[in-house]
Design a protein around this motif. Structure first.
Motif, short mmCIF file in Angstrom:
data_model
loop_
_atom_site.label_atom_id
_atom_site.label_comp_id
_atom_site.label_asym_id
_atom_site.label_seq_id
_atom_site.Cartn_x
_atom_site.Cartn_y
_atom_site.Cartn_z
N SER A 225 0.84 -1.19 0.00
CA SER A 225 0.00 0.00 0.00
C SER A 225 0.88 1.24 0.00
N LYS B 269 0.78 5.67 0.42
CA LYS B 269 0.01 6.81 0.87
C LYS B 269 -0.45 7.57 -0.37
N ALA C 125 6.36 -0.17 5.71
CA ALA C 125 6.18 1.28 5.83
C ALA C 125 6.69 1.70 7.19
N PRO D 106 6.54 3.15 10.92
CA PRO D 106 5.43 3.08 11.88
C PRO D 106 4.68 4.42 11.91
N PRO D 107 3.39 4.38 12.27
CA PRO D 107 2.64 5.63 12.32
C PRO D 107 3.18 6.55 13.39
N ILE D 108 3.00 7.84 13.19
CA ILE D 108 3.41 8.83 14.19
C ILE D 108 2.29 8.94 15.21
N ILE D 109 2.61 8.69 16.44
CA ILE D 109 1.61 8.77 17.51
C ILE D 109 1.89 10.03 18.31
N ARG D 110 0.95 10.93 18.28
CA ARG D 110 1.11 12.19 19.01
C ARG D 110 0.32 12.13 20.29
#
Length: 62
Positions: free
Chosen positions: A7, A9, A55, A57-61
């Motif tokens: 996948s 973005k 990919a 890792p997602p940014i966790i805020r």
């Protein structure tokens, strides 16, 4: 690392969080339009030959 599902973005000139259409801010004779058109014409299969999957890792805020 190879994954079964590939996948990407989504990218369009219209989905930036800046002005509604950033292309309107770039002069029509600017090289950015040429580069954009060239990249859009490249078949996705060309990229897939070099894509290993994965990919960041997602940014966790917090």
């Amino acid at each position: 690392m190879k994954h079964d599902h590939i996948s990407f973005k989504e990218y369009t000139m219209d989905n930036l969080s800046l002005p509604s259409n950033i292309a309107d801010l770039i002069p029509r004779d600017n090289m950015a339009h040429v580069v954009h058109e060239m990249v859009e014409r490249i078949p996705m299969e060309t990229f897939l030959a070099y894509y290993k999957g994965g990919a960041p890792p997602p940014i966790i805020r917090k």
